[in-house]
Design an enzyme around this catalytic site. Sequence first.
Site, PDB file in Angstrom:
ATOM      1  N   CYS A  74       0.669  -0.578   0.479  1.00 45.42           N
ATOM      2  CA  CYS A  74      -0.285  -0.105   0.260  1.00 45.42           C
ATOM      3  C   CYS A  74       1.065   1.233   0.160  1.00 45.42           C
ATOM      4  O   CYS A  74       1.824   1.194   0.559  1.00 45.42           O
ATOM      5  CB  CYS A  74      -0.908   0.293   0.935  1.00 45.42           C
ATOM      6  SG  CYS A  74      -1.597   1.302   1.694  1.00 45.42           S
ATOM      7  N   CYS A 124      -0.180   4.878  -6.798  1.00 45.94           N
ATOM      8  CA  CYS A 124      -1.849   3.428  -5.939  1.00 45.94           C
ATOM      9  C   CYS A 124      -1.799   2.164  -6.499  1.00 45.94           C
ATOM     10  O   CYS A 124      -2.219   1.924  -7.521  1.00 45.94           O
ATOM     11  CB  CYS A 124      -2.999   4.273  -5.288  1.00 45.94           C
ATOM     12  SG  CYS A 124      -4.600   3.436  -4.554  1.00 45.94           S
TER      13      CYS A 124
HETATM   14  N1  DGL Z   1      -3.958   0.916  -1.591  1.00 49.31           N
HETATM   15  C1  DGL Z   1      -3.638   1.977  -1.652  1.00 49.31           C
HETATM   16  C2  DGL Z   1      -2.830   2.775  -2.197  1.00 49.31           C
HETATM   17  O1  DGL Z   1      -1.615   2.085  -3.028  1.00 49.31           O
HETATM   18  C3  DGL Z   1      -5.304   3.216  -1.730  1.00 49.31           C
HETATM   19  C4  DGL Z   1      -6.459   2.894  -1.301  1.00 49.31           C
HETATM   20  C5  DGL Z   1      -6.962   3.393  -0.313  1.00 49.31           C
HETATM   21  O2  DGL Z   1      -6.343   4.438  -0.042  1.00 49.31           O
HETATM   22  O3  DGL Z   1      -6.553   2.370   0.671  1.00 49.31           O
HETATM   23  O4  DGL Z   1      -2.092   3.980  -1.655  1.00 49.31           O
END
Ligand code: DGL
Length: 282
Positions: free
Chosen positions: A76, A195
Amino acid sequence: MAPIANQPVGVFDSGVGGLTVLHELLVSLPGEDYLYLGDTARFPYGERSQAELEAFALQIADYLLSAGAKLLVIACNAASSAALGAVESMIRRTMRSGAQIDVIGVVGPATQLAVAGSRSGRIGLLATPATVASQAYERAVLGADPHVHLESVACPDLAPIIQGGFPFDERVVETVRSYCVPLRSAEVDTVILGCTHYPLVAPMLQRSLGRGVALVTSGAGVARSVERALASRGLLNPQSGEGAYRFMCTADVESFRAVGTRFLQMPLGEVAHVDLSARVAA
Ligand code: DGL
């Protein structure tokens, strides 16, 4: 206790986005076992403060280590940006007898690929507000090459739209297009998808940015970092054939399975519910 080779690799994210990273790990390192935790109850991380993200990441890291992870992947961008150093320090503090567990985030591997691939030295970043606010990518780009310019665009509604909207409609296309406008003006030749949800809209991004722009995702670079880290510590799983993978999430397991299959591009099987609310990290 020092980790041993047949323990699983722990992977976590705010929800299903990190499954795009797990996908690359499953393809590149099929012999490993994986334990994936999606913190769906607290999604989206992209709107959280740095302090909240650090607290969540410490809590989840502690949980995955107790479940036997031999290495952690923070799949993430928001959590990697806010908490990679804190998770590493927590592990150094709590591990006994000099044993070490590596923590691999997504920011470093994506930045290295982008900087190495850019001819013009003008790179774009699409990411959640939390990731852009942390300036983690600015620091990583500066560390890799101080002559590279990074144009960052915060995309507040893109991850929730991708997660909620399938099949994709015109609203998703319009949203993607609007976030590409500043990157086209900045004449970047490379764009980091900062993201883990964004690989799902890669075709729309490519169409809007033009085919001369290279899109960089973190998955392949993360898989290479994981392989190097495990190999250097003698922790690559020696089993022949494909390893096992298991899923946990903090909210509804059925919706995790339904949405997650799309992100992983493979069947998910069993998903267990975990409650992290009573857990306080070391
Ligand atoms: N998966 C998260 C990232 O890579 C983005 C999604 C979220 O806002 O939780 O930052």
